[in-house]
Design an enzyme around this catalytic site. Structure first.
Site: not given
Length: 424
Positions: A261, A276, A351, A348, A390
RNA sequence: GGAGAGUUGGCUGAGUGGUCGAAAGCGUCGCACUCGAAAUGCGAAGUGCCGGCAACGGUACCGAGGGUUCGAAUCCCUCACUCUCCUCCA
């Protein structure tokens, strides 16, 4: 992609859905464009009908030797054809504009999705586990993990910010986490393990909705392909342009892959630590199901993700996302947020979304119901089970000790080759 | 990287520039026969779009996009993909 027929049938409901997403009403504009395209189509088709008719007559006239009649008809067709290209061009342009407009609109929330514009509107559904009480001040992983092999500086030398270089026991722990997760999802949750391409073409990225709107979030290769930002892209597109037998459904696929990403829009957010990154591992869960099964499948999928957190004894809460906070393709989404004592907050880590037929329309993925004629769009779902990087952060922060070491959760011990604790 | 062969409906697979939305087989659905099933026989059936309350009519679709032609599944060009051979390579 939205079904233009539904917008025609009930423009008010469509605009109401857009409003819940925080968007201005568009049905009037869409329907005007739609009406214009259709009027042009009708006009063009009338010309084509006459052309086809005349062409047949030319054939007959030639066969019967009536040269004059044939020539007269040819002249008529020639005249029809002078007007046609402009109309066809206009129709093409208007249709493309309409489709661009539709392709840029997000999926709409289903009824039980709460209202809300951002994460403050999300609703907590459940909480699992009790955050550990520390007899020392728990630290953020970015502060103590470098001593254990999570090295940002070495990565920065060669790759820049938002990369990490894992060494020794830390690299082993991340690998163990991925192995553990994919084993649980395949052996316990019934997903089929897949190893997929990490680069895909435009069509595929359009199908899962990363294109056209979110191209800035992706990395592109020199030959025009896209690095996957999630294996949702490669797994879901496995069924693109397919007509599936009903007996094949549900299809449940999982993959452990790197994800890439660009994080273009997140300057300044989570710049410290491993939360991130430009590159991270994730176990993805994708389901292809009949429309009537997608609600239950979302619950099942979310449960499959929760099970990993519970096995690792990581406290978490389950959030039902509000309409304004859901991803582009989703009609309903649960987020799982893991407790991070170093940050004193839930973050988070998974998801899980039901996309309904939104992606299926873009991919043209249908199934044939037994006994029935015609095809129907499938429903697609995706979810993380879980984000490996994460999860690594969560383990580091939740299992940290006063001396800077980290205990290994019992469930991971079989994957750790005898290591029971990470020590500085 | 080089050379060649392909891509046709749910599937397999024919196809001469006009009578091709497209043979045939399989599968599907309906009916008959049967207590029922199988087998057999007869029949039906592609998808999108436009118009129409509807019946129905029109139009487009033979990998994708262009072109030639009065007319293209059929001829030409570009692209994607598949297969075979050569080359290279972990």
């Amino acid at each position: 992609m939205h079904d233009i027929r539904l917008i025609r049938e009930n423009p008010q409901a469509f605009d109401a859905g857009l409003a819940r997403r925080g968007l201005a009403p568009l049905s009037e504009q869409i329907l005007a464009a739609d009406a214009s395209v259709r009027a042009l189509q009708t006009e063009i088709q009338a010309s084509l009908a006459r052309r086809n008719e005349a062409s047949k007559l030319i054939g007959q006239a030639m066969a019967s030797g009536d040269k004059d009649k044939a020539e007269a008809l040819k002249a008529e067709v020639a005249e029809l054809k002078t007007a046609l290209p402009a109309k066809e061009e206009a129709e093409r342009e208007q249709l493309a504009a309409l489709q661009d407009m539709l392709a840029a609109l997000p999926n709409l929330p289903v009824a039980d999705v709460p209202d809300g514009m951002d994460e403050d509107g999300n609703v907590e559904i459940a909480r699992w586990g009790t955050p550990r009480t520390f007899d020392f001040a728990p630290q953020e992983h970015a502060d103590f993990a470098p001593a254990l092999g999570l090295d940002f500086e070495t990565a920065a030398k060669m790759s820049g910010a938002r990369f990490a270089f894992l060494k020794g026991q830390m690299a082993r722990l991340e690998r163990a986490l991925g192995q553990f997760m994919i084993d649980r999802q395949t052996i316990d949750a019934g997903y089929t393990e897949c190893a997929t391409p990490l680069m895909v073409r435009d069509d595929a990225a359009f199908g899962t909705t990363q294109l056209p709107k979110f191209r800035d979030d992706l990395f592109q290769t020199t030959d025009g392909r896209w690095l996957i930002s999630t294996s949702e892209m490669s797994l879901t597109n496995a069924v693109r342009e397919e007509i599936l037998p009903e007996a094949d459904l549900p299809i449940r696929m999982t993959a452990l892959t790197p994800c890439f990403r660009s994080e273009a829009g997140s300057a300044g957010r989570d710049t410290r630590g491993y939360i991130r990154q430009h590159q991270f591992w994730k176990v993805e869960l994708v389901s292809i199901v009949r429309p009537e099964d997608s609600d239950a499948e979302l619950e099942r999928k979310t449960r499959a993700a929760e099970t990993i957190l519970e096995a690792l004894e990581l406290p978490y809460r389950k959030m039902l996302l509000c309409a304004g906070d859901m991803g582009f393709a989703a009609r309903k989404t649960y987020d799982l947020e893991v407790w991070l004592p170093g940050q004193n907050s839930y973050r988070e880590i998974s998801s899980c979304s039901n996309c309904g037929d939104f992606q299926a329309r873009r991919m043209n993925t249908r199934f044939r119901r037994e006994g029935a004629k015609g095809n129907e769009f499938v429903h697609t779902l995706n979810g993380s089970g879980l984000a490996v990087g994460r999860t690594l952060v969560a383990i580091l922060e939740n299992y940290q000790q006063a001396d800077g070491s980290v205990d290994i959760p019992a469930a991971l011990l079989p994957y750790m080759g005898g290591i029971t604790r990470l020590s500085p």
